[in-house]
Write a protein that holds these residues in place. Structure first.
Motif, PDB file in Angstrom:
ATOM      1  N   ALA A  61       0.831  -1.202   0.000  1.00 16.98           N
ATOM      2  CA  ALA A  61       0.000   0.000   0.000  1.00 16.98           C
ATOM      3  C   ALA A  61       0.869   1.257   0.000  1.00 16.98           C
ATOM      4  N   ALA A  62       1.936   1.258   0.785  1.00 17.66           N
ATOM      5  CA  ALA A  62       2.833   2.416   0.850  1.00 17.66           C
ATOM      6  C   ALA A  62       3.494   2.667  -0.504  1.00 17.66           C
ATOM      7  N   GLU A  63       3.941   1.607  -1.160  1.00 17.28           N
ATOM      8  CA  GLU A  63       4.567   1.753  -2.480  1.00 17.28           C
ATOM      9  C   GLU A  63       3.586   2.311  -3.502  1.00 17.28           C
ATOM     10  N   LYS A  64       2.354   1.789  -3.496  1.00 20.35           N
ATOM     11  CA  LYS A  64       1.340   2.272  -4.446  1.00 20.35           C
ATOM     12  C   LYS A  64       1.018   3.742  -4.206  1.00 20.35           C
ATOM     13  N   LEU A  65       0.869   4.131  -2.930  1.00 16.86           N
ATOM     14  CA  LEU A  65       0.554   5.529  -2.614  1.00 16.86           C
ATOM     15  C   LEU A  65       1.710   6.454  -2.998  1.00 16.86           C
ATOM     16  N   ALA A  66       2.922   6.049  -2.693  1.00 17.53           N
ATOM     17  CA  ALA A  66       4.082   6.884  -3.020  1.00 17.53           C
ATOM     18  C   ALA A  66       4.234   7.028  -4.527  1.00 17.53           C
ATOM     19  N   GLU A  67       4.043   5.945  -5.251  1.00 22.12           N
ATOM     20  CA  GLU A  67       4.160   5.985  -6.709  1.00 22.12           C
ATOM     21  C   GLU A  67       3.041   6.820  -7.330  1.00 22.12           C
TER      22      GLU A  67
END
Length: 96
Positions: A61-67
């Protein structure tokens, strides 16, 4: 890319913040990413909490939000993600 010193500073600034977004059973979607992007433009630093019924784990989830928002992941602690993105119009945080 943030340095260790900058991340420490941002973690101390985010300590008192309450999560203003929650990732629930629908996971991370385009609508949520857009809203978080707008909030980052206004605040620069925010927390997002991951609920138990979320289909994605906290790292995904963190990777998707940051991207999706172009933000930096400052920290993932417990079920909370701290995101930072420098604002173009509302610059408030001076990084060391």
């Amino acid at each position: 890319m943030l340095t260790g010193k900058q991340k420490r500073y941002l973690r101390s600034e985010a300590h008192h913040l309450k999560p203003i977004f929650q990732v629930g059973k629908t996971g991370v979607n385009d609508n949520m990413t857009g809203q978080i992007g707008e909030a980052l433009e206004k605040r620069e630093l925010l927390k997002v909490s991951i609920l138990q019924n979320s289909p994605e784990d906290k790292n995904t989830a963190a990777e998707k939000l940051a991207e999706g928002t172009g933000a930096e992941i400052v920290q993932i602690i417990g079920k909370n993600i701290i995101l930072y993105k420098e604002s173009e119009q509302n610059k408030q945080i001076q990084l060391p």
